[in-house]
Write a protein that holds these residues in place. Structure first.
Motif, short mmCIF file in Angstrom:
data_model
loop_
_atom_site.label_atom_id
_atom_site.label_comp_id
_atom_site.label_asym_id
_atom_site.label_seq_id
_atom_site.Cartn_x
_atom_site.Cartn_y
_atom_site.Cartn_z
N SER A 37 0.65 -1.67 0.11
CA SER A 37 0.02 -0.20 0.24
C SER A 37 0.93 1.19 0.17
O SER A 37 0.93 2.45 -0.72
CB SER A 37 -0.99 0.10 1.31
N THR A 38 2.31 0.77 0.31
CA THR A 38 2.89 2.71 0.78
C THR A 38 3.15 3.05 -0.62
O THR A 38 3.71 4.05 -1.17
CB THR A 38 3.67 2.34 1.55
N LEU A 39 3.85 1.67 -1.13
CA LEU A 39 4.38 1.96 -3.05
C LEU A 39 3.40 2.67 -4.24
O LEU A 39 3.54 2.95 -4.71
CB LEU A 39 4.78 0.47 -3.26
N LEU A 40 2.01 1.84 -3.48
CA LEU A 40 0.98 2.33 -4.02
C LEU A 40 0.66 4.16 -4.06
O LEU A 40 -0.17 4.63 -4.50
CB LEU A 40 -0.32 1.75 -3.92
N ARG A 41 0.88 4.38 -2.55
CA ARG A 41 0.71 5.79 -2.07
C ARG A 41 1.57 6.65 -2.93
O ARG A 41 0.47 7.60 -3.44
CB ARG A 41 0.17 5.69 -0.89
N ALA A 42 2.47 5.76 -3.13
CA ALA A 42 3.85 6.52 -3.74
C ALA A 42 3.77 7.29 -5.06
O ALA A 42 3.98 8.42 -5.52
CB ALA A 42 5.32 6.17 -3.50
N ILE A 43 3.60 5.82 -5.50
CA ILE A 43 2.65 5.68 -7.17
C ILE A 43 1.78 6.86 -7.26
O ILE A 43 1.93 7.78 -8.07
CB ILE A 43 2.74 4.88 -7.76
N ALA A 44 0.99 6.59 -6.63
CA ALA A 44 -0.20 8.50 -6.38
C ALA A 44 0.04 9.55 -6.43
O ALA A 44 -0.87 10.54 -6.23
CB ALA A 44 -1.21 7.47 -5.79
#
Length: 359
Positions: A37-44
């Protein structure tokens, strides 16, 4: 295409991600707390990494070396969360149109009618979120994100709060998004079967690191990743060889470690190897073979260990390879099962899934 190489630290947690995803749909799986989830939030753009870059179709969303850090609304990346996060005071229709109305007309890729039809949510339009089921809320959340016309769709375990029945209702809609809208997607889940119902391309993550990526059938051959896959969602993964087909009765026989399993009919040629998966909850245990029953896959094994998780017991059994069974505490107590005991594992044929089958 999505490409990234970043480092991010939050408190005692550190994430180092390197990914290059050039498939229309890719999956990202790993255990809870590994950083998905942290990785997705960084992408977003909701979290800023300390170092690195993120590129989407060659356009830099983030590049710390060059001082580039586009805000979320300029990245045009859609993120669907585990919980729908709908606005409770707005109707379904107003929720759907929230981001749509902020877009210039020329930037709108889809119409409200198109998304409503795609997700079959027409009857829900006048309702408020509190009057929706969990599956309906997730469909509305997906529709709201699609109407914001993202260039990339990120799905952060969108089905984790749903029971199995509702998951099976939602997955066809995700496949429709994939097939009809052809919108690039990165789907995050700890349930590998969920991912593989959408794409055979996966990246594997553990403790803030990407362990590997590519076709699942190839990535999973790495021993350290196979061990992780077995633990995700208490699933079991076996490498098997196709022995024979019996089309007249809809059965395929596979072999592993001198044992045979009878599975649903497969198109894989005899002699080929594949991976099959089974949820731990689909494994039943018996202290002796059972006759007069439709479950024909009954494999002898020995209990390696037991551990309690809430009101369930997770039992590890050696049947030539270690597998997990998830049963009730009462069942274990009634049968008096303990470490070292001989048991029989019962598997329904259709509970197994061919993981390497193309989708």
């Amino acid at each position: 295409m999505l490409a990234l190489d970043l480092e991010l630290r939050q408190g005692g947690f550190s994430l180092h991600g390197q990914l290059r995803l050039d498939q229309p749909v890719s999956g990202l799986f790993g255990p809870s707390g590994c950083g998905k989830s942290t990785l997705l939030r960084a992408i977003a753009g909701l979290i800023r990494p300390q170092r690195g870059f993120i590129q989407l179709d060659g356009v830099a969303l983030l590049d710390t070396a060059q001082g580039i850090d586009l805000p979320p609304h300029r990245r045009r990346v859609g993120l669907v969360f585990q919980d729908s996060q709908l606005f409770p005071h707005l109707s379904v229709e107003s929720n759907l149109l929230y981001g749509f109305r902020l877009l210039p007309t020329a930037a709108r890729r889809f119409t409200l009618a198109q998304i409503v039809d795609l997700l079959d949510i027409g009857p829900l339009l006048p309702r408020r979120p509190r009057h929706l089921s969990g599956g309906e809320r997730q469909r509305v959340a997906l529709g709201r994100t699609l109407l914001a016309s993202p260039r990339l769709l990120l799905l952060d375990e969108p089905l984790s709060a749903l029971d199995e029945g509702r998951k099976q209702q939602i997955l066809p809609f995700l496949r429709r998004v994939r097939d009809e809208l052809r919108l690039p997607m990165l789907y995050v889940s700890h349930a590998i079967n969920e991912i593989l119902s959408l794409t055979p391309y996966v990246a594997v993550m553990e403790q803030g690191r990407i362990l590997g990526q590519g076709l699942f059938a190839e990535v999973i051959r790495q021993d350290h990743i196979l061990g992780l896959a077995r633990s995700l969602g208490l699933e079991n993964v076996l490498r098997v060889t196709v022995e024979r087909h019996e089309p007249d009765i809809g059965s395929t026989t596979v072999r592993y470690d001198h044992h045979q399993l009878h599975l649903p009919l497969s198109a894989l040629p005899p002699g080929s190897e594949t991976w099959i998966a089974l949820r731990a909850a689909d494994v039943a245990l018996a202290v002796q073979p059972i006759s007069g029953i439709t479950i024909q896959n009954q494999v002898a094994g020995r209990i390696l260990g037991l551990r309690r998780i809430a009101d369930r017991m997770v039992v590890e059994i050696d049947i030539g390879v270690p597998i997990l069974a998830e049963v009730t505490v009462k069942a274990i107590r009634d049968l008096g099962l303990k470490e070292g005991d001989a048991v029989y594992c019962l598997f329904k044929a259709r509970a197994w899934q061919y993981l390497a089958t193309a989708v």
